[in-house]
Design a protein around this motif. Structure first.
Motif, PDB file in Angstrom:
ATOM      1  N   LEU A   1       0.836  -1.203   0.000  1.00 39.13           N
ATOM      2  CA  LEU A   1       0.000   0.000   0.000  1.00 39.13           C
ATOM      3  C   LEU A   1       0.867   1.246   0.000  1.00 39.13           C
ATOM      4  O   LEU A   1       1.759   1.392   0.844  1.00 39.13           O
ATOM      5  N   ASN A   2       0.618   2.126  -0.956  1.00 38.73           N
ATOM      6  CA  ASN A   2       1.202   3.465  -0.942  1.00 38.73           C
ATOM      7  C   ASN A   2       0.140   4.376  -0.334  1.00 38.73           C
ATOM      8  O   ASN A   2      -0.843   4.728  -1.004  1.00 38.73           O
ATOM      9  N   PRO A   3       0.266   4.707   0.961  1.00 35.89           N
ATOM     10  CA  PRO A   3      -0.805   5.386   1.710  1.00 35.89           C
ATOM     11  C   PRO A   3      -1.365   6.610   0.986  1.00 35.89           C
ATOM     12  O   PRO A   3      -0.626   7.469   0.509  1.00 35.89           O
ATOM     13  N   GLY A   4      -2.703   6.613   0.895  1.00 32.89           N
ATOM     14  CA  GLY A   4      -3.383   7.743   0.285  1.00 32.89           C
ATOM     15  C   GLY A   4      -3.240   7.837  -1.216  1.00 32.89           C
ATOM     16  O   GLY A   4      -3.716   8.807  -1.820  1.00 32.89           O
ATOM     17  N   ALA A   5      -2.625   6.837  -1.846  1.00 35.27           N
ATOM     18  CA  ALA A   5      -2.390   6.919  -3.295  1.00 35.27           C
ATOM     19  C   ALA A   5      -2.920   5.687  -4.027  1.00 35.27           C
ATOM     20  O   ALA A   5      -3.903   5.771  -4.779  1.00 35.27           O
ATOM     21  N   ASN A   6      -2.292   4.533  -3.755  1.00 30.47           N
ATOM     22  CA  ASN A   6      -2.695   3.340  -4.508  1.00 30.47           C
ATOM     23  C   ASN A   6      -2.223   2.071  -3.830  1.00 30.47           C
ATOM     24  O   ASN A   6      -1.371   2.104  -2.932  1.00 30.47           O
TER      25      ASN A   6
END
Length: 317
Positions: free
Chosen positions: A207-212
Motif C-alpha cells: 500500500l502506498n498510503p493515500g495513493a494506490n
C-alpha cells in the motif's frame, strides 16, 4: 446461342460476321478513336464487342464466340452514356456488385486505418507513463508489464493510510482489490478474471498510503498480455516495447549475444572474428607440423580462406 433463352452469346451466323468485322479494326482504329459516340456506326460498335472462344462449342462447323453482352442495346449503353437500357444485363449487375463490394472494402480499410491510428496514438501516451509502460491506463487502475511480470496500481482514497483497510485477493487467474470506506464497509475497486494465469504464490502487494495499492504479478508464461482483465479493452502488442534486457536472459544466451557483439566490432575494425581467429590459430599450429605440405615454410594465411561456418578452403598455388 444454343437457344433463345441463353443469356450470353449470339445467334447463328453473327460470329462469322464479327470475325469479318475484326479484320477491319486495324484500318478503322484511328477513325474510331477520333469519332464521338454519336458518330460511331453500328458496324464499328459491333467490332468492338469483347469476345473470347467458347470452349464448350469447339469443333462445331461454325465456331461460336461468347461476348460480355448479348444485345445491341447493351453495346450502345457501353458506347453512349445517354442510353438507358430497360433491364440491366447480368454482366452489368455483376459489375455493379463488384463496385459496391469495392466501396465496402475501401470503407473497411479506411475504418481500420483510423482504428490503427487511434491505437498508435493511445499506446504512445501509455508508453510515456511509467505506470502504464507496455500496458494501459483504465478508470481506477493502471497496469504495466515486462515479459515476465505485471505491475498493477489501483487507486485508493486519500484517507486509506493503513494496510488493514485494504484487502487484496490473488488467485492464479483472478484479481480482487477492496478497501474500507468511511462507513466501514468494504468497497470493491477491481474484481475480474486475469487474461492469463500467474504464479499466485510469487505475487506480492503493498500500500502506498493515500495513493494506490501496488500489486506485482508474476506471469506463469513468458508472453505479452493484450489486457489485464477479461473484457477490458485490448492494446496492440505490436505497438509496445518488446525488447528484453540482457539480464533477463540465461547465461548461455548472454554469452552468445556478447560473442555476436564482439564479432561485429572485430568486423568493423577489419579483424578476424572469434571463429576465424580460432581456425587461424589451429592452422598456424599445424602449418609446420610433421607431414604438413607447408613444413619449413613461413606461415602464410593468404593461402587459405575460412567461410562463416568455419570450413577451410585452400587456394590454388
Amino acid at each position: 446461342m444454343k437457344s433463345r433463352d441463353d443469356k450470353l452469346g449470339f445467334p447463328p451466323g453473327v460470329s462469322l460476321k464479327m470475325l469479318t468485322a475484326v479484320k477491319d479494326i486495324a484500318r478503322k482504329k484511328k477513325i474510331c478513336m477520333k469519332a464521338s459516340p454519336a458518330n460511331v456506326d453500328d458496324e464499328t460498335m459491333e467490332s468492338h464487342v469483347a469476345v473470347k472462344p467458347d470452349a464448350s462449342l469447339e469443333g462445331s462447323s461454325d465456331t461460336a464466340f461468347v461476348a460480355e453482352t448479348n444485345t445491341n442495346k447493351q453495346t450502345q449503353a457501353a458506347v453512349n452514356p445517354e442510353f438507358i437500357p430497360h433491364k440491366p444485363s447480368d454482366t452489368q449487375s455483376t459489375t455493379a456488385k463488384a463496385q459496391a463490394s469495392g466501396d465496402q472494402s475501401a470503407t473497411k480499410t479506411d475504418s481500420k486505418d483510423t482504428e490503427d491510428s487511434h491505437l498508435t496514438k493511445q499506446q504512445a501516451e501509455f508508453q510515456s507513463n511509467p505506470d502504464s509502460y507496455n500496458g494501459a491506463v483504465r478508470d481506477n487502475y493502471s497496469w504495466a508489464q515486462s515479459i515476465t511480470d505485471l505491475d498493477v496500481k489501483v487507486k485508493v482514497p486519500s484517507y486509506i493510510k493503513k494496510g488493514r483497510d485494504v484487502k487484496v485477493d490473488i488467485a492464479k487467474k483472478h484479481l480482487k482489490v477492496s478497501h474500507k470506506d468511511d462507513q466501514g464497509q468494504w468497497k470493491v475497486l477491481v474484481d475480474g478474471s486475469l487474461t492469463w494465469e500467474v504464479h499466485k504464490d510469487e505475487c506480492i502487494w503493498t500500500l502506498n498510503p493515500g495513493a494506490n495499492v501496488q500489486v506485482t504479478l508474476e506471469k506463469r508464461e513468458e508472453r505479452w498480455w493484450e489486457a489485464l482483465l477479461d473484457g477490458e479493452e485490448k492494446i496492440s502488442v505490436r505497438k509496445i516495447d518488446a525488447s528484453r534486457p540482457m539480464t533477463d536472459l540465461d547465461d548461455e544466451a548472454q554469452a552468445k549475444i556478447e560473442e555476436m557483439m564482439y564479432n561485429d566490432r572485430r568486423k568493423k575494425m577489419g579483424l578476424p572474428t572469434s571463429q576465424e581467429q580460432k581456425v587461424q590459430d589451429i592452422m598456424k599450429n599445424a602449418w609446420d607440423a610433421e607431414g604438413s605440405p607447408f613444413k619449413g615454410q613461413a606461415y602464410d594465411p593468404s593461402k587459405f580462406s575460412v567461410d562463416p561456418s568455419g570450413l577451410i578452403n585452400m587456394k590454388p598455388s
